[in-house]
Design a protein around this motif. Structure first.
Motif, PDB file in Angstrom:
ATOM      1  N   ARG A 659       0.861  -1.146   0.085  1.00  0.00           N
ATOM      2  CA  ARG A 659      -0.121   0.072   0.024  1.00  0.00           C
ATOM      3  C   ARG A 659       0.722   1.280   0.048  1.00  0.00           C
ATOM      4  O   ARG A 659       0.379   2.294  -0.727  1.00  0.00           O
ATOM      5  CB  ARG A 659      -0.800  -0.051   1.283  1.00  0.00           C
ATOM      6  N   ALA A 660       1.862   1.210   0.834  1.00  0.00           N
ATOM      7  CA  ALA A 660       2.983   2.253   1.154  1.00  0.00           C
ATOM      8  C   ALA A 660       3.502   2.784  -0.304  1.00  0.00           C
ATOM      9  O   ALA A 660       3.709   3.908  -0.749  1.00  0.00           O
ATOM     10  CB  ALA A 660       3.780   1.988   2.049  1.00  0.00           C
ATOM     11  N   LEU A 661       3.833   1.725  -1.198  1.00  0.00           N
ATOM     12  CA  LEU A 661       4.461   1.811  -2.488  1.00  0.00           C
ATOM     13  C   LEU A 661       3.648   2.180  -3.734  1.00  0.00           C
ATOM     14  O   LEU A 661       3.946   2.296  -4.584  1.00  0.00           O
ATOM     15  CB  LEU A 661       5.253   0.633  -2.598  1.00  0.00           C
ATOM     16  N   HIS A 662       2.142   1.987  -3.320  1.00  0.00           N
ATOM     17  CA  HIS A 662       1.251   2.156  -4.354  1.00  0.00           C
ATOM     18  C   HIS A 662       1.438   3.300  -4.928  1.00  0.00           C
ATOM     19  O   HIS A 662       1.632   4.590  -4.238  1.00  0.00           O
ATOM     20  CB  HIS A 662      -0.283   1.885  -3.678  1.00  0.00           C
ATOM     21  N   GLU A 663       1.485   3.539  -6.099  1.00  0.00           N
ATOM     22  CA  GLU A 663       1.596   4.888  -6.967  1.00  0.00           C
ATOM     23  C   GLU A 663       0.024   5.256  -7.680  1.00  0.00           C
ATOM     24  O   GLU A 663      -0.398   4.321  -8.082  1.00  0.00           O
ATOM     25  CB  GLU A 663       2.666   5.089  -7.881  1.00  0.00           C
ATOM     26  N   PHE A 664      -0.063   6.406  -7.503  1.00  0.00           N
ATOM     27  CA  PHE A 664      -1.353   6.939  -8.464  1.00  0.00           C
ATOM     28  C   PHE A 664      -1.080   6.945 -10.196  1.00  0.00           C
ATOM     29  O   PHE A 664      -1.924   6.707 -10.704  1.00  0.00           O
ATOM     30  CB  PHE A 664      -1.795   8.489  -7.915  1.00  0.00           C
ATOM     31  N   ASN A 665       0.293   7.144 -10.207  1.00  0.00           N
ATOM     32  CA  ASN A 665       0.678   7.088 -11.552  1.00  0.00           C
ATOM     33  C   ASN A 665       1.948   6.557 -11.787  1.00  0.00           C
ATOM     34  O   ASN A 665       3.081   7.316 -12.034  1.00  0.00           O
ATOM     35  CB  ASN A 665       0.595   8.520 -12.078  1.00  0.00           C
ATOM     36  N   PRO A 666       2.167   5.289 -11.775  1.00  0.00           N
ATOM     37  CA  PRO A 666       3.548   4.713 -11.836  1.00  0.00           C
ATOM     38  C   PRO A 666       4.412   4.959 -12.840  1.00  0.00           C
ATOM     39  O   PRO A 666       5.588   5.011 -12.595  1.00  0.00           O
ATOM     40  CB  PRO A 666       3.209   3.179 -11.781  1.00  0.00           C
ATOM     41  N   MET A 667       3.813   5.368 -14.062  1.00  0.00           N
ATOM     42  CA  MET A 667       4.786   5.488 -15.366  1.00  0.00           C
ATOM     43  C   MET A 667       5.632   6.832 -14.754  1.00  0.00           C
ATOM     44  O   MET A 667       6.433   6.985 -15.063  1.00  0.00           O
ATOM     45  CB  MET A 667       3.536   5.952 -16.304  1.00  0.00           C
ATOM     46  N   LEU A 668       4.737   7.799 -14.158  1.00  0.00           N
ATOM     47  CA  LEU A 668       5.486   9.061 -13.823  1.00  0.00           C
ATOM     48  C   LEU A 668       5.904   8.994 -12.321  1.00  0.00           C
ATOM     49  O   LEU A 668       5.954  10.268 -11.836  1.00  0.00           O
ATOM     50  CB  LEU A 668       4.310  10.171 -13.894  1.00  0.00           C
ATOM     51  N   GLY A 669       6.176   7.843 -11.698  1.00  0.00           N
ATOM     52  CA  GLY A 669       6.127   7.831 -10.225  1.00  0.00           C
ATOM     53  C   GLY A 669       7.757   7.507  -9.874  1.00  0.00           C
ATOM     54  O   GLY A 669       8.730   8.144 -10.344  1.00  0.00           O
ATOM     55  N   HIS A 670       7.921   6.768  -8.802  1.00  0.00           N
ATOM     56  CA  HIS A 670       8.941   6.624  -8.055  1.00  0.00           C
ATOM     57  C   HIS A 670       9.962   5.649  -8.792  1.00  0.00           C
ATOM     58  O   HIS A 670       9.955   4.336  -8.729  1.00  0.00           O
ATOM     59  CB  HIS A 670       8.715   6.493  -6.516  1.00  0.00           C
ATOM     60  N   ARG A 671      10.620   5.936  -9.778  1.00  0.00           N
ATOM     61  CA  ARG A 671      11.079   4.952 -10.521  1.00  0.00           C
ATOM     62  C   ARG A 671      12.570   5.583 -11.050  1.00  0.00           C
ATOM     63  O   ARG A 671      12.691   6.875 -11.259  1.00  0.00           O
ATOM     64  CB  ARG A 671      10.370   4.409 -11.830  1.00  0.00           C
ATOM     65  N   GLY A 672      13.257   4.767 -11.997  1.00  0.00           N
ATOM     66  CA  GLY A 672      14.455   5.180 -12.760  1.00  0.00           C
ATOM     67  C   GLY A 672      15.580   5.919 -11.819  1.00  0.00           C
ATOM     68  O   GLY A 672      15.604   5.332 -10.210  1.00  0.00           O
ATOM     69  N   THR A 776       8.299   8.820 -26.310  1.00  0.00           N
ATOM     70  CA  THR A 776       6.991   8.899 -26.847  1.00  0.00           C
ATOM     71  C   THR A 776       5.813   9.285 -25.644  1.00  0.00           C
ATOM     72  O   THR A 776       5.169  10.068 -25.935  1.00  0.00           O
ATOM     73  CB  THR A 776       6.763   7.893 -27.813  1.00  0.00           C
ATOM     74  N   GLN A 777       5.898   8.125 -24.860  1.00  0.00           N
ATOM     75  CA  GLN A 777       4.900   8.440 -23.555  1.00  0.00           C
ATOM     76  C   GLN A 777       4.921   9.853 -22.912  1.00  0.00           C
ATOM     77  O   GLN A 777       3.949  10.371 -22.721  1.00  0.00           O
ATOM     78  CB  GLN A 777       5.193   7.274 -22.480  1.00  0.00           C
ATOM     79  N   THR A 778       6.119  10.363 -22.773  1.00  0.00           N
ATOM     80  CA  THR A 778       6.137  11.402 -22.082  1.00  0.00           C
ATOM     81  C   THR A 778       5.798  12.880 -22.705  1.00  0.00           C
ATOM     82  O   THR A 778       5.582  13.748 -22.526  1.00  0.00           O
ATOM     83  CB  THR A 778       7.423  11.670 -21.232  1.00  0.00           C
ATOM     84  N   THR A 779       6.178  12.526 -24.262  1.00  0.00           N
ATOM     85  CA  THR A 779       6.249  13.559 -24.982  1.00  0.00           C
ATOM     86  C   THR A 779       4.445  13.812 -25.347  1.00  0.00           C
ATOM     87  O   THR A 779       3.993  15.025 -25.261  1.00  0.00           O
ATOM     88  CB  THR A 779       6.916  13.525 -26.377  1.00  0.00           C
ATOM     89  N   PHE A 780       3.970  12.650 -25.493  1.00  0.00           N
ATOM     90  CA  PHE A 780       2.500  12.706 -25.820  1.00  0.00           C
ATOM     91  C   PHE A 780       1.766  12.900 -24.529  1.00  0.00           C
ATOM     92  O   PHE A 780       0.455  13.267 -24.549  1.00  0.00           O
ATOM     93  CB  PHE A 780       1.844  11.541 -26.433  1.00  0.00           C
ATOM     94  N   GLY A 781       2.283  12.643 -23.653  1.00  0.00           N
ATOM     95  CA  GLY A 781       1.678  12.737 -22.161  1.00  0.00           C
ATOM     96  C   GLY A 781       0.614  11.583 -21.948  1.00  0.00           C
ATOM     97  O   GLY A 781      -0.510  11.707 -21.444  1.00  0.00           O
ATOM     98  N   PHE A 782       0.740  10.303 -22.957  1.00  0.00           N
ATOM     99  CA  PHE A 782      -0.082   9.522 -22.381  1.00  0.00           C
ATOM    100  C   PHE A 782       0.615   7.931 -22.267  1.00  0.00           C
ATOM    101  O   PHE A 782       1.698   7.705 -22.898  1.00  0.00           O
ATOM    102  CB  PHE A 782      -1.182   8.928 -23.699  1.00  0.00           C
ATOM    103  N   SER A 783       0.080   7.220 -21.651  1.00  0.00           N
ATOM    104  CA  SER A 783       1.010   5.963 -21.376  1.00  0.00           C
ATOM    105  C   SER A 783       0.317   4.906 -22.464  1.00  0.00           C
ATOM    106  O   SER A 783      -0.581   4.826 -23.057  1.00  0.00           O
ATOM    107  CB  SER A 783       0.686   5.376 -19.839  1.00  0.00           C
ATOM    108  N   ARG A 784       1.538   3.977 -22.868  1.00  0.00           N
ATOM    109  CA  ARG A 784       1.349   3.337 -23.978  1.00  0.00           C
ATOM    110  C   ARG A 784       0.077   2.121 -23.731  1.00  0.00           C
ATOM    111  O   ARG A 784      -0.617   2.125 -24.918  1.00  0.00           O
ATOM    112  CB  ARG A 784       2.544   2.414 -24.339  1.00  0.00           C
ATOM    113  N   ASP A 785       0.318   1.558 -22.625  1.00  0.00           N
ATOM    114  CA  ASP A 785      -0.968   0.586 -22.487  1.00  0.00           C
ATOM    115  C   ASP A 785      -2.202   1.361 -22.323  1.00  0.00           C
ATOM    116  O   ASP A 785      -3.099   0.468 -23.124  1.00  0.00           O
ATOM    117  CB  ASP A 785      -0.823   0.016 -20.964  1.00  0.00           C
TER     118      ASP A 785
END
Ligand code: ADP
Ligand code: MG
Ligand code: MG
Length: 884
Positions: A659-672, A776-785
């Motif tokens: 739950r703590a690691l759950h992210e609202f928007n994993p693509m733009l979240g705590h990664r990389g 491409t995802q971040t430029t268009f602002g949509f997630s691929r899936d």
């Protein structure tokens, strides 16, 4: 001046295929080269477009021009259209710019009616022939112009054959055919409420119109969609004197390729039928004889044909697909075109033509479409496995296909949409089955030869196909196929091997493809030409080895998270994430370190001497933990079942962490790199494992060129901090081990901010690798899936976007960022290495863009490396063509 709408054959050339269609342009070319082509004329593709523009009516101007040309035909042949004594008969043939075999319509023997047929019978002293021709004409005309199904006509013939105790059409005599004709005429009148048109001029104008209309029949439209042929080209119409292959045993008709279209082997490859007319061979109604039989039956015709076919191949500089007819011992050529071929054959033919001194290497490279190469890189049947071969047919199109037996094209399509794999099994296929062929894994027919519809279409699509397997007794009604004692039902599994013609019961293990000698040769030429370096994305030694075999010049992306996902690692990774204290975490990291080190060593060894780019951990940590919803369900179950409280508490703690690691928007979240900033210990462990692997590999005599890549940088400070971290670890290890080694540190450019501040970032980076998927995802602002699952197909269909930008690079948007960042980065740091990792690195139009932008390399999946090598050569060649 009036627009010229009709061209006599001698008035055209092969260059005019947009105006005259491919067939018409080549008929003109052959006529002018002095080949024995029956005389005729071509109505332009423009006239077809006019026809549609004018609301589907033929203009009088067009008809006038047609009649003038028809006069010419009459004079040349000394026959008259509609004459009862010496009737002129023509074929009315469709022919678009790009060949679409069997997709549009052709009518033979036009000009016959109740009177002219008598004239023809008298003139040839062969009533059987005359009536056979007339019934063929009624059948084709009624099908093409009046829209009646062939089935009705076949039924009549079958009935009469049965009554007479015949099995072959050729056994029917003049009176039988007269009977057939009477039944046909009545049937047509009953179905269409008007008598079959007797006036040849009306027949002609209706036929022309029908050919125009066939441009927009469903199967032609589907074919164009599959093959990306524009819808606004229109078709030409060719009107040509008939020659007759059905005049007796000194006549016949056939089709031949100047080389084997399945393997590319240099051999005349074709089929013919004695006493038959055009359509009989391609329609798959009778299984024709191999062309080599012609050598025995008509030796001088055979010799002449061999000469003409090599002349044609020479003239066009490419493998030709030739239609011919023999009328009473005289040979006529009715069509030539560049033959459709499999990818395998395309490569062999191109390389052989270079060896034979007929074309240049550059031409050979340009003839091979990188997209088509995909076919050659498909799995094949493991040659070391013993197979249960149940029958053997003609190897019409190579490749292996396994699936459930299906007998109907619609059903094949439906089941494939549901995710089932099917093999379409039919007596023969017709152009109406095209969607089923497209859907199926492979095609198997019991009738028809290597030039039959099924074979030609399958080769064009790169699908496995076996034809003419007459051991198969197919019962379409019962939906069974019987081979000797064995009966297979709909849904049973079979495998076909289109390279050998073997039909195998059940599923067969497939193995990776290998490159043919010719393909290797072609790719070597590509390597001489291209400027872009080609690397592969590989996460383990097996993929790295495969990539190298396919010619990769290094690894452009090694995703370390895949090493964490393996079954024996996941518990340790979870321990690392869930650790309550530093001690526990250190323990987990210490366990992971040697594993990572071994992974890296394996890859270094496979890539001995070539650069290996290793990306530090990228995905959010929750990806390594169980799914939240599933955990909730499990906990509820545990509660009900009252399990051991200790277990319950542990699960509960796990859920809390998830739950703590759950992210609202994993693509733009705590990664990389954001992970690297907050959990430096993970990155440190990875870097340490990497450097220790470098040292140990070097000791084992392996040359290692490591590149450390920091993902998802958006601000130069991120890279600055993590670069420092990498250098610190490097220095520490060098001190501890007293070993020295070199490496570079760079970053992925995959968020717009990184591209926009590339100049600053370049100060901290030795290389840029464009992560075009995330970019491409971040430029268009949509997630691929979300995009691919929900709206992207609508966008592409409505032409809001020209293509799926995750497959074909969006040059205007994402491409601009890449260009900008490359220029800015190099301004700051001369010789900054730039590359692309991501699927776009293996796609031809994107590769052209990367080449033009001046990037150093592309990196793609191992199986696309050969495609990328070829596409990179095309990029260079296309530009030099443009310059000249
Ligand atoms: P497709 O594009 O489907 O091959 P074609 O127009 O080439 O259609 O014609 C179909 C068949 O009819 C071919 O086998 C062709 O050789 C034959 N044919 C066409 N015109 C003539 C003609 N004038 N005389 C004899 N046979 C012909
Ligand atoms: Mg043809
Ligand atoms: Mg990324």
């Amino acid at each position: 001046m009036k627009q010229k709408k009709v061209y006599l054959f001698p008035e055209g050339t092969k260059e005019q295929k947009y105006l005259l269609g491919g067939k018409g342009a080549n008929l003109a070319e052959m006529t002018n080269a002095g080949l024995p082509v029956p005389f005729g004329f071509t109505i332009t593709t423009e006239s077809c477009l006019d026809y549609y523009r004018d609301g589907e009516v033929l203009s009088t101007d067009l008809l006038d021009q047609v009649y003038v040309a028809l006069d010419e035909l009459e004079q040349l042949s000394s026959k008259q259209f509609g004459s009862n004594v010496n009737p002129l008969l023509v074929s009315v043939r469709s022919g678009s710019v790009f060949s679409m075999p069997g997709m549009m319509d052709t009518i033979l023997n036009l000009g016959l009616n109740d009177q002219t047929v008598v004239g023809l019978a008298n003139l040839t002293q062969n009533p059987r022939f005359a009536y056979d021709s007339y019934r063929r004409f009624i059948q084709m005309f009624s099908n093409v112009v009046l829209g009646m199904d062939h089935y009705f006509f076949e039924e009549v013939i079958d009935e009469i054959k049965e009554k007479r105790g015949f099995t072959e059409d050729t056994e029917l005599g003049a009176e039988d055919w007269q009977q057939v004709i009477q039944r046909y005429l009545k049937m047509v009148e009953a179905k269409t409420n008007s008598p079959f048109p007797q006036d040849p001029k009306i027949q002609l104008s209706q036929a022309i119109e029908a050919v125009f209309r066939s441009w927009n029949n469903t199967r032609a439209k589907i074919y164009r969609k599959i093959n990306k042929i524009p819808d606004d080209l229109g078709t030409a119409v060719n009107i040509q004197l008939m020659v007759f292959g059905n005049l007796g045993d000194d006549s016949g008709t056939g089709v031949a390729f100047t080389r084997n279209p399945s393997t590319g082997e240099r051999e005349l490859y074709g089929e013919f039928l004695i006493n038959a007319q055009g359509e009989d061979v391609v329609a798959g109604v009778r299984t024709p004889n191999p062309i080599s039989d012609l050598k025995n039956q008509m030796p001088s015709i055979y010799k002449q044909f061999v000469e003409l076919s090599s002349l044609l191949e020479e003239h066009y500089g490419d493998m030709q697909d030739i239609e011919f007819t023999v009328e009473r011992g005289k040979l006529y050529i009715l069509q030539t075109r560049s033959g459709k071929r499999t990818a395998q054959a395309a490569v062999k033919i191109a390389v052989d033509l270079v060896d034979e001194g007929k074309i240049k290497k550059e031409e050979a490279l340009l003839r091979i479409d990188p997209d088509q190469m995909d076919q050659m890189l498909h799995p094949r049947i493991d040659p070391n496995v013993t197979l249960k071969v149940i029958a053997k047919g003609l190897p019409a199109s190579p490749g292996a296909a396994s699936g459930n037996i299906i007998f109907d094209a619609d059903e094949a399509e439906r089941l494939t949409e549901k995710g089932e794999k099917v093999v379409l099994v039919r007596p023969e296929t017709t152009p109406e089955d095209i969607h089923g062929i497209l859907a199926a894994q492979g095609i198997l027919t019991s009738r028809g030869g290597m030039t039959s519809h099924a074979a030609v279409v399958a080769r064009g699509m790169g699908k496995a196909c076996i034809c003419g397997c007459d051991q198969l007794k197919i019962d379409l009604r019962a939906e069974t196929v019987t081979i000797g004692d064995l009966t297979l039902q709909k849904g049973d599994q079979i495998t076909i091997d289109g390279s050998t013609g073997q039909i195998i019961q059940g599923n067969v293990p497939l193995i990776d493809p290998n490159l043919s000698l010719e393909f290797e040769q072609l790719l070597k030429w590509a390597d001489e030409v291209r400027r872009l370096e080609v690397r592969a994305n590989a996460d383990n030694p097996t993929d790295a080895t495969k990539a190298r075999e396919f010619g990769a010049e290094g690894i452009g992306l090694c995703r370390t998270e895949h090493m964490f996902m393996e079954a024996d690692r996941i518990p340790i990774v979870q321990q690392m994430i869930l650790a309550e204290n530093e001690e526990e975490q250190k323990d987990a990291l210490a366990k992971l370190l040697p594993m990572q080190k071994e992974d890296f060593k394996g890859i270094f060894s496979a890539m001995n001497g070539l650069p290996v780019n290793i990306r530090l951990l990228d995905p959010p940590l929750h990806e390594f933990l169980p799914n939240m919803e599933e955990l909730v369900v499990e906990l509820t179950k545990m509660q009900v079942e009252k399990v051991n409280p200790q277990q319950y508490v542990a699960k509960e703690a796990l859920l809390k962490k998830v739950r703590a690691l759950h992210e609202f928007n994993p693509m733009l979240g705590h990664r990389g790199c954001r992970l690297g900033m907050t959990h430096p210990e993970i990155y440190e462990m990875q870097v340490e494992a990497l450097f220790l692997a470098v040292i140990e590999s070097k000791k084992a005599g392996i040359t290692v060129i490591p590149e450390v890549m920091i993902p998802l940088v958006g601000h130069v400070q991120e890279l600055k901090a993590l670069r420092r971290m990498v250098i610190n670890v490097g220095e520490r290890i060098q001190q501890e081990t007293r070993e020295s080694f070199e490496y570079t540190i760079g970053t992925m450019i995959e968020v717009p901010r990184a591209a926009l501040t590339a100049e600053e970032i370049a100060e901290q980076a030795d290389f840029f690798s464009f992560g075009t998927n995330d970019l491409t995802q971040t430029t268009f602002g949509f997630s691929r899936d979300d995009a691919e699952g929900k709206f992207l197909h609508t966008y592409v269909e409505q032409k809001v976007l020209p293509e799926n930008p995750f497959i074909v690079l969006d040059q205007a948007g994402v491409g601009s960022l890449i260009k900008m960042a490359t220029v800015a980065g190099r301004r700051k740091k001369q010789g900054l290495k730039t590359g692309v990792c991501g699927e776009h690195g293996g796609e031809k139009s994107s590769i052209q863009f990367f080449h033009d932008t001046g990037l150093d390399y592309v990196s793609c999946s191992p199986f696309r490396v050969p495609i990328a090598r070829l596409a990179a050569a095309h990029a260079e060649l296309n530009n030099s063509v443009k310059k000249n």
